[in-house]
Design an enzyme around this catalytic site. Structure first.
Site, short mmCIF file in Angstrom:
data_model
loop_
_atom_site.label_atom_id
_atom_site.label_comp_id
_atom_site.label_asym_id
_atom_site.label_seq_id
_atom_site.Cartn_x
_atom_site.Cartn_y
_atom_site.Cartn_z
N ARG A 177 -24.40 68.34 32.31
CA ARG A 177 -25.47 67.71 31.50
C ARG A 177 -25.14 67.71 30.00
O ARG A 177 -26.01 67.92 29.15
CB ARG A 177 -26.80 68.43 31.71
CG ARG A 177 -27.35 68.36 33.10
CD ARG A 177 -27.76 66.95 33.52
NE ARG A 177 -28.34 66.97 34.83
CZ ARG A 177 -27.62 66.98 35.96
NH1 ARG A 177 -26.30 66.90 35.92
NH2 ARG A 177 -28.22 67.02 37.14
N SER A 247 -36.19 66.27 35.46
CA SER A 247 -36.03 67.73 35.31
C SER A 247 -36.26 68.11 33.86
O SER A 247 -35.60 67.58 32.97
CB SER A 247 -34.61 68.15 35.70
OG SER A 247 -34.34 67.69 36.99
N GLU A 342 -33.88 70.19 29.13
CA GLU A 342 -32.94 69.08 29.34
C GLU A 342 -33.24 67.86 28.45
O GLU A 342 -32.32 67.35 27.81
CB GLU A 342 -32.94 68.67 30.82
CG GLU A 342 -31.87 67.65 31.12
CD GLU A 342 -31.85 67.19 32.57
OE1 GLU A 342 -31.66 68.03 33.46
OE2 GLU A 342 -32.03 65.99 32.80
C1 FAD Z 1 -38.08 60.71 37.37
C2 FAD Z 1 -36.81 61.05 36.63
C3 FAD Z 1 -35.71 61.53 37.35
C4 FAD Z 1 -34.52 61.84 36.69
N1 FAD Z 1 -33.47 62.31 37.42
C5 FAD Z 1 -32.30 62.63 36.82
C6 FAD Z 1 -31.19 63.12 37.58
O1 FAD Z 1 -31.26 63.24 38.80
N2 FAD Z 1 -30.07 63.44 36.92
C7 FAD Z 1 -29.96 63.29 35.56
O2 FAD Z 1 -28.88 63.59 35.04
N3 FAD Z 1 -30.98 62.84 34.81
C8 FAD Z 1 -32.15 62.49 35.39
N4 FAD Z 1 -33.21 62.03 34.65
C9 FAD Z 1 -33.08 61.93 33.19
C10 FAD Z 1 -32.73 60.50 32.68
O3 FAD Z 1 -33.06 59.53 33.63
C11 FAD Z 1 -31.25 60.36 32.33
O4 FAD Z 1 -30.88 61.32 31.38
C12 FAD Z 1 -30.93 58.96 31.77
O5 FAD Z 1 -29.54 58.81 31.62
C13 FAD Z 1 -31.63 58.67 30.45
O6 FAD Z 1 -31.41 57.30 30.14
P1 FAD Z 1 -32.29 56.58 29.06
O7 FAD Z 1 -31.72 55.22 28.83
O8 FAD Z 1 -33.72 56.61 29.44
O9 FAD Z 1 -32.02 57.50 27.80
P2 FAD Z 1 -33.03 57.87 26.59
O10 FAD Z 1 -34.07 58.79 27.11
O11 FAD Z 1 -33.50 56.63 25.91
O12 FAD Z 1 -32.07 58.66 25.63
C14 FAD Z 1 -31.57 59.93 25.97
C15 FAD Z 1 -30.61 60.42 24.87
O13 FAD Z 1 -29.47 59.56 24.83
C16 FAD Z 1 -29.34 58.93 23.56
N5 FAD Z 1 -28.90 57.55 23.82
C17 FAD Z 1 -29.51 56.65 24.61
N6 FAD Z 1 -28.79 55.51 24.63
C18 FAD Z 1 -27.70 55.72 23.84
C19 FAD Z 1 -26.59 54.93 23.47
N7 FAD Z 1 -26.44 53.66 23.89
N8 FAD Z 1 -25.66 55.47 22.63
C20 FAD Z 1 -25.79 56.74 22.18
N9 FAD Z 1 -26.83 57.54 22.49
C21 FAD Z 1 -27.77 57.03 23.32
C22 FAD Z 1 -30.73 59.00 22.92
O14 FAD Z 1 -30.65 58.97 21.51
C23 FAD Z 1 -31.21 60.34 23.46
O15 FAD Z 1 -30.66 61.38 22.69
C24 FAD Z 1 -34.41 61.69 35.28
C25 FAD Z 1 -35.52 61.20 34.56
C26 FAD Z 1 -36.72 60.87 35.23
C27 FAD Z 1 -37.87 60.34 34.45
#
Ligand code: FAD
Length: 361
Positions: A177, A247, A342
């Protein structure tokens, strides 16, 4: 760069706006505002927005799907929502295929696309919300697979110079992570595209989370994908129905001595070997400490999975931060283990959350 002072929706791609709520851009559905806000749909537009922010000496925050965020105050500077789109593929030798995906593409759609094409490697990562560009940031993982294993390289834009280049996966500092994008490159790069190297032959990982038992029919790529989707939809709340960010805590890593000590005190302890150490199931620790299903003000611990904190009705993050503090203190007191959050907190706070001293029900 066009700048609009309108305080009303709808938001307009490429235009910097003020007074836009971030409610729709974080899956905890907290109601904070961005000082300046813009959607970037193309690389050119992203470059222009970064140049504008540099010129105005504004901090830049990149958001994808907002599914790994804990926004706890209004965000100063420019918030850019990454919506870059486009997917292309090319055959590589050796039964491999290269899949290049723009950072704003929905991650689950990419997994679906790969499965439909018969390409192996990311099927265990189905139904993880968010964008492809955020997947390398915390090296998303599920059911024994981490996205780093399928990434060949990551395209980035330097936030200051605007230069665009590729970084090889081996140089991204991927760990559990974690990656350099979360650490030393946090304010340096924005991810614009990710190139995956997928396999055209089966290479399933089925030994985690009861996945093997959930497969119905033949052992095929489609059936593995379906099994992952089924388990996840039964266990995790859909953020469109109940606000959450998946998580809330990482699984803690402990050394063998601490593991033995815990195992002696708690014979049912759920843990997995992790290199020379052990990974503990944070959900089990929280559940056994009595938190599953508990509510605190308008937030709570999800009734089916203690690792997930949910927001029933709060507009601000205060209650959630207080609940987090209570859970961490209780787990530390019981097991001597420090839980680590996380989701990424925006903006970074220097003060402690306010505890109103209200009761847990
Ligand atoms: C129901 C649920 C289940 C989930 N299950 C999992 C799982 O099984 N495993 C897991 O690993 N995660 C899980 N997650 C967490 C999440 O889905 C992941 O971390 C996902 O990759 C986040 O993507 P996002 O586009 O929403 O990122 P955001 O929440 O928009 O951003 C997260 C971070 O990344 C940075 N960021 C985003 N885009 C960029 C970019 N293009 N360049 C640089 N930095 C960037 C942001 O500034 C922030 O710091 C879960 C979340 C939910 C709600």
């Amino acid at each position: 760069m066009t700048r609009s002072l309108s305080t009303t929706q709808p938001v307009r791609p490429g235009v910097v706006q003020q007074g836009i709520s971030l409610l729709a851009y974080n899956t905890f559905r907290f109601h904070y505002q961005a000082e300046y806000f813009a959607l970037a749909e193309t690389l050119e537009s992203l470059k222009e927005l970064l140049a504008w922010a540099n010129h105005q000496q504004l901090e830049v925050t990149i958001i994808g799907g907002g599914s790994n965020l804990l926004i706890s105050a209004d965000i100063r500077g420019l918030v850019i929502i990454n919506q870059l789109s486009g997917i292309k593929s090319r055959e590589l030798g050796n039964n491999r295929v290269s899949l290049t995906v723009a950072a704003g593409e929905n991650w689950h759609h990419v997994v679906e696309h790969a499965v439909n094409q018969g390409w192996f490697g990311i099927e265990n990562l189905a139904l993880i919300p968010g964008t492809t560009g955020a997947a390398p940031v915390q090296n998303i993982g599920a059911y024994g697979v981490e996205v780093k294993d399928a990434i060949a390289r990551v395209q980035v834009i330097d936030r200051i110079s605007g230069d665009v280049y590729w970084v090889l996966a081996v140089d991204c500092g991927f760990a559990y992570r974690d990656s350099h994008f979360k650490g030393k490159w946090k304010d340096k790069y924005c991810i614009t595209s990710v190139e995956f190297s997928l396999k055209k032959r089966s290479d399933f990982v089925l030994s985690y989370g009861g996945l093997a038992n959930q497969i119905t029919g033949d052992l095929s790529l489609l059936n593995v994908f379906r099994a992952v989707c089924k388990i996840r939809s039964e266990k995790l709340p859909d953020p469109n129905e109940l606000a959450n960010s998946g998580s809330f805590f990482k699984n803690p890593i402990v050394d063998p001595a601490k593991h033995d000590e815990l195992k002696a005190a708690f014979p049912n302890l759920v843990s997995f070997p992790f290199g020379d150490d052990y990974k503990l199931a944070a959900g089990w620790l929280i559940d056994q400490a009595g938190w599953k299903g508990k509510k605190y003000q308008g937030v709570g611990v999800y009734e089916k999975q203690a690792l997930v904190l949910v927001n029933y009705s709060e507009e601000s993050a205060q209650a959630l931060l207080a609940l987090e503090a209570k859970i961490k203190a209780s787990v530390f007191e019981r097991y001597g283990v420090e839980l680590e959050r996380e989701p990424v907190q925006l903006p970074l706070l220097t003060t402690n959350p306010i505890d109103h001293g209200e009761s847990i029900s």
